[in-house]
Write an enzyme that holds these catalytic residues in place. Structure first.
Site, PDB file in Angstrom:
ATOM      1  CG  LEU A 173      42.075  44.470  55.211  1.00  0.00           C
ATOM      2  CD1 LEU A 173      41.037  45.624  55.442  1.00  0.00           C
ATOM      3  CD2 LEU A 173      42.917  44.465  56.494  1.00  0.00           C
ATOM      4  CG  ASP A 174      43.247  37.537  57.265  1.00  0.00           C
ATOM      5  OD1 ASP A 174      43.675  37.265  56.072  1.00  0.00           O
ATOM      6  OD2 ASP A 174      44.145  37.700  58.260  1.00  0.00           O
ATOM      7  N   PRO A 175      39.213  38.174  56.471  1.00  0.00           N
ATOM      8  CG  PRO A 175      37.779  36.511  55.330  1.00  0.00           C
ATOM      9  CD  PRO A 175      39.382  36.664  55.724  1.00  0.00           C
ATOM     10  CB  ALA A 218      41.261  42.233  59.334  1.00  0.00           C
TER      11      ALA A 218
END
Length: 302
Positions: free
Chosen positions: A45-47, A49
């Site tokens: 997961l992107d930071p 998100a």
């Protein structure tokens, strides 16, 4: 001086990842909290998100590829009228436009994004180019050309119109889907610009919100034994993948790295695939099946 390398802990922890933290940091913190020898995560997961990040401990890490390959579900908020260099709200705004689509216009383009589609991954992604992550090159100002990749969108809905030219969506998609790119492409299809204001993963394979635990709640628990009650057993995930039940004797052979005969089992359907061999509900090995043998690929030391 002897170093304690941690405990042999096996199982799953489904963390509700907070915004602003990378997936690797979640793995590091949970490893420290549980004083575990080994753990890893499924589906980065992107930071910016939030949402479900399954973390596997010990022998469960051998099942991570199956979780990563699973279907994902997300909710996202798309901001119309501007674009950023990262396609999300953490990035720097690079363009603006005055086109703000109506609900009817948005719903009219949704069918174009259902089924198999081709995406060009964002410049700020973890894809490796000549050994370097794309986002590392992007941060240095080095332009890269990423190839399109086919992904599958199983469902996509506009769920809510929001103030300030924003809209909330639900998407169910295959592994490898960049939801940031999906949002940007929806906006472009509408003659606008767009970036993700919010992104939340609500399902990852079999794991959904009923399994989640907040990282901050884990960090507030004093006693290590109290933490372990939040671990799900390894076999929790087995209901979401193909399994073959084997005899006790054959399970023992597989755990020793020995192949077994497929004659006693109905293996016509999973032939050629990697599946999990189990005995009394407990995984013995990840195996590959062909006409002549059931061969262990990775064994479980349980």
């Amino acid at each position: 001086m002897k170093h304690n390398k941690g405990e042999d802990i096996n199982g799953w922890l489904v963390v509700d990842k907070p915004r602003g933290m990378g997936s690797t940091e979640v793995v590091r913190r949970t490893k420290r909290l549980f004083h575990a020898k080994k753990n890893g995560h499924a589906g980065t997961l992107d930071p910016f998100a939030t949402g479900l990040l399954p973390v596997a401990f010990g022998e469960a890490t051998k099942l991570l590829p199956f979780v990563t390959d699973g279907v994902k579900e997300y909710e996202f908020v798309l901001q119309f009228g501007a674009s950023t260099d990262t396609d999300d709200s953490d990035g720097k705004e690079i363009s603006r436009c005055g086109k703000f689509p109506t609900r009817a216009e948005i719903e009219a383009v949704i069918p174009f994004f259902l089924g198999r589609i081709v995406q060009v991954p964002p410049a700020y992604s973890a894809i490796k180019i000549n050994g370097c992550r794309a986002y590392e090159l992007a941060r240095k100002g080095i332009e890269t050309e990423l190839s399109g990749r086919e992904v599958e969108i199983y469902d996509l809905k506009l769920t809510e119109e929001l103030p300030n030219h924003q809209a909330r969506f639900y998407v169910k998609c295959s592994k490898g889907t960049y939801v940031r790119t999906l949002g940007k492409d929806i906006a472009l299809k509408l003659g606008s610009l767009g970036y993700l204001q919010e992104l939340r993963r609500t399902k990852c394979g079999i794991f959904d919100l009923k399994h989640k635990i907040l990282l901050e709640n884990l960090e507030n628990i004093v006693y290590g034994e109290d933490l372990k009650k939040f671990l799900l057993p390894i076999e929790t995930f087995l209901c979401d993948i193909t399994v073959i039940a084997v005899s006790e004797a054959d399970a023992a052979k597989l755990r020793k790295g020995q192949a077994i005969s497929p004659k006693a089992y109905d293996v016509s359907k999973p032939a050629g695939e990697e599946v999990v061999a189990v005995f009394e509900g407990k995984p013995a090995a990840i195996v590959r099946i062909d006409e002549r043998k059931i061969a262990p690929v990775r064994v479980f030391n349980l």
